[in-house]
Write an enzyme that holds these catalytic residues in place. Sequence first.
Site, mmCIF file in Angstrom:
data_model
loop_
_atom_site.group_PDB
_atom_site.id
_atom_site.type_symbol
_atom_site.label_atom_id
_atom_site.label_comp_id
_atom_site.label_asym_id
_atom_site.label_seq_id
_atom_site.Cartn_x
_atom_site.Cartn_y
_atom_site.Cartn_z
ATOM 1 N N HIS A 15 -3.530 -52.479 8.695
ATOM 2 C CA HIS A 15 -3.621 -51.171 9.354
ATOM 3 C C HIS A 15 -5.060 -50.671 9.434
ATOM 4 O O HIS A 15 -5.547 -50.014 8.524
ATOM 5 C CB HIS A 15 -2.758 -50.171 8.583
ATOM 6 C CG HIS A 15 -2.491 -48.898 9.325
ATOM 7 N ND1 HIS A 15 -1.280 -48.268 9.301
ATOM 8 C CD2 HIS A 15 -3.289 -48.132 10.110
ATOM 9 C CE1 HIS A 15 -1.336 -47.182 10.047
ATOM 10 N NE2 HIS A 15 -2.553 -47.070 10.532
ATOM 11 N N HIS A 17 -8.133 -48.938 12.204
ATOM 12 C CA HIS A 17 -8.501 -48.370 13.500
ATOM 13 C C HIS A 17 -9.978 -48.668 13.737
ATOM 14 O O HIS A 17 -10.839 -47.844 13.396
ATOM 15 C CB HIS A 17 -8.283 -46.853 13.510
ATOM 16 C CG HIS A 17 -6.866 -46.441 13.261
ATOM 17 N ND1 HIS A 17 -5.988 -46.135 14.274
ATOM 18 C CD2 HIS A 17 -6.166 -46.279 12.112
ATOM 19 C CE1 HIS A 17 -4.807 -45.800 13.759
ATOM 20 N NE2 HIS A 17 -4.887 -45.887 12.446
ATOM 21 N N ASN A 49 -4.308 -46.724 19.107
ATOM 22 C CA ASN A 49 -4.756 -45.422 19.615
ATOM 23 C C ASN A 49 -6.271 -45.353 19.755
ATOM 24 O O ASN A 49 -6.914 -44.386 19.366
ATOM 25 C CB ASN A 49 -4.217 -44.282 18.741
ATOM 26 C CG ASN A 49 -4.668 -44.386 17.300
ATOM 27 O OD1 ASN A 49 -5.075 -45.458 16.837
ATOM 28 N ND2 ASN A 49 -4.604 -43.280 16.575
ATOM 29 N N HIS A 126 4.511 -44.653 12.318
ATOM 30 C CA HIS A 126 3.963 -43.481 11.636
ATOM 31 C C HIS A 126 5.112 -42.475 11.593
ATOM 32 O O HIS A 126 5.378 -41.787 12.576
ATOM 33 C CB HIS A 126 2.770 -42.929 12.422
ATOM 34 C CG HIS A 126 2.201 -41.669 11.855
ATOM 35 N ND1 HIS A 126 0.880 -41.315 11.998
ATOM 36 C CD2 HIS A 126 2.759 -40.662 11.132
ATOM 37 C CE1 HIS A 126 0.654 -40.159 11.401
ATOM 38 N NE2 HIS A 126 1.781 -39.732 10.872
ATOM 39 N N HIS A 164 1.591 -46.122 5.968
ATOM 40 C CA HIS A 164 1.017 -45.093 5.076
ATOM 41 C C HIS A 164 2.046 -44.112 4.493
ATOM 42 O O HIS A 164 1.955 -42.906 4.701
ATOM 43 C CB HIS A 164 -0.105 -44.328 5.770
ATOM 44 C CG HIS A 164 0.153 -43.948 7.212
ATOM 45 N ND1 HIS A 164 1.267 -43.253 7.610
ATOM 46 C CD2 HIS A 164 -0.569 -44.198 8.329
ATOM 47 C CE1 HIS A 164 1.208 -43.066 8.916
ATOM 48 N NE2 HIS A 164 0.121 -43.639 9.373
ATOM 49 N N ASP A 238 -5.443 -48.052 6.506
ATOM 50 C CA ASP A 238 -5.462 -47.025 7.554
ATOM 51 C C ASP A 238 -6.909 -46.568 7.792
ATOM 52 O O ASP A 238 -7.165 -45.394 8.081
ATOM 53 C CB ASP A 238 -4.552 -45.840 7.205
ATOM 54 C CG ASP A 238 -4.290 -44.945 8.418
ATOM 55 O OD1 ASP A 238 -4.627 -45.342 9.563
ATOM 56 O OD2 ASP A 238 -3.752 -43.839 8.226
ATOM 57 N N HIS A 242 -14.970 -41.713 11.071
ATOM 58 C CA HIS A 242 -15.644 -40.749 11.938
ATOM 59 C C HIS A 242 -17.100 -40.701 11.489
ATOM 60 O O HIS A 242 -17.445 -41.259 10.448
ATOM 61 C CB HIS A 242 -14.995 -39.375 11.809
ATOM 62 C CG HIS A 242 -13.548 -39.382 12.185
ATOM 63 N ND1 HIS A 242 -13.122 -39.444 13.494
ATOM 64 C CD2 HIS A 242 -12.420 -39.372 11.434
ATOM 65 C CE1 HIS A 242 -11.796 -39.451 13.529
ATOM 66 N NE2 HIS A 242 -11.346 -39.420 12.287
ATOM 67 N N PRO A 254 -8.896 -36.006 11.523
ATOM 68 C CA PRO A 254 -8.202 -36.780 10.484
ATOM 69 C C PRO A 254 -8.601 -38.248 10.502
ATOM 70 O O PRO A 254 -8.812 -38.827 11.575
ATOM 71 C CB PRO A 254 -6.722 -36.622 10.835
ATOM 72 C CG PRO A 254 -6.692 -36.269 12.285
ATOM 73 C CD PRO A 254 -7.990 -35.572 12.593
ATOM 74 N N GLY A 255 -8.708 -38.842 9.323
ATOM 75 C CA GLY A 255 -9.044 -40.260 9.228
ATOM 76 C C GLY A 255 -10.134 -40.491 8.206
ATOM 77 O O GLY A 255 -11.050 -39.670 8.083
HETATM 78 ZN ZN ZN Z 1 -3.372 -45.268 11.232
#
Ligand code: ZN
Length: 369
Positions: A15, A17, A49, A126, A164, A238, A242, A254-255
Amino acid sequence: MAEDEILLPGATDLHVHLRDWEESYKETVSSGTLAALSGGVTTVVEMPNTKPPIDNPEALSKRLELLESDSYVDCAVHVGLPRELQILSAMRREGAIGVKLYPKDFPRLREAFRAAHDQSLKLAVHAEDPEALVQDPVGPRAEENGVKEVCKVASRVGNVRFCHVSLASSVSAIAELKSHTNGVSFEVTPHHALLSCGPDYRQLPPSLNVRPPLRRECDRIAMFETLRNGIADFYATDHAPHTASEKESQNAPPGLRSLKFAYPLLLTELQDVAMACRLYCERPAAYLGETKGKIEPGMIADLVVFRTRTRPDGQEPEANSNEFDIVETGPFVGRRLGYKVEQVYKGGVLSYSSETGPLAKRGRREHSA
Ligand SMILES: [Zn+2]
């Protein structure tokens, strides 16, 4: 190898991004996968995404080309749920391994499960209920309702990986589903297992903004326990970076950024090398149908040489020893790591060394078996 070194399998993170494209200022495929490689992670599975999203065959094809040319590690891709479900077969042929469902896809849960099943695509969810999220984006209700809803649909068809998971109640609900349904699994992130929000979950600093949010200490302990006893199927980051200024702002998106330290952090905190490797190497690789994740004859030699703090005499080195990394930024800042990546081999070839950095890009697509 030196006396204080151990050889472990390369990790597979189900997982991540990786940003790139319109969000290259946050991270590129090159910088993100180099962080992975230098942290001992030799395979990553991307989420769809991105900007623009990977929810059509053209975007998927462009993404796979980019991964092929720029990645330092092996990659596989989940696609987003397309409006026209029949294009899933084209995306399967193109190389997608699975479909990722988001809260916005909840009205189409049943058809998504059916379509993924028909196309032999994996399904990752999710599981936060979109209506509850609107009412209370940080409370536990969204995940409670979301997991319940997904369990209801999955009890007919199976084939679901809960992403998650962050609540003790979710673990119980998923265990119940597993008791009578095949193909059910769940991921636990480093942040949900190691960080909590304190007594008031609305008082978290914006820099720790993440979805699902950090939970209370009792849930944090429950998530750590699922890793310790192997009830969680997978440890997965996950990883969703940023820029530093974005994370420092009052409206931090978020992240969290965690790929580089996730493996040494797991080894350090779990203090159980065999279980760490099961959760982050063996099981996720087997889930993808890859012949890696274990050090055995016949397995692909994705290997990591870690130096450990523990000396042969069992004594810890000097407390002020700075040979080991202390995490400098991100959610785990200040944590002292007991394991340091010295070398990483991909397919038996030295690909990274702590002294010289990366030696070659060896990006390659992964297809499920
Ligand atoms: Zn994710």
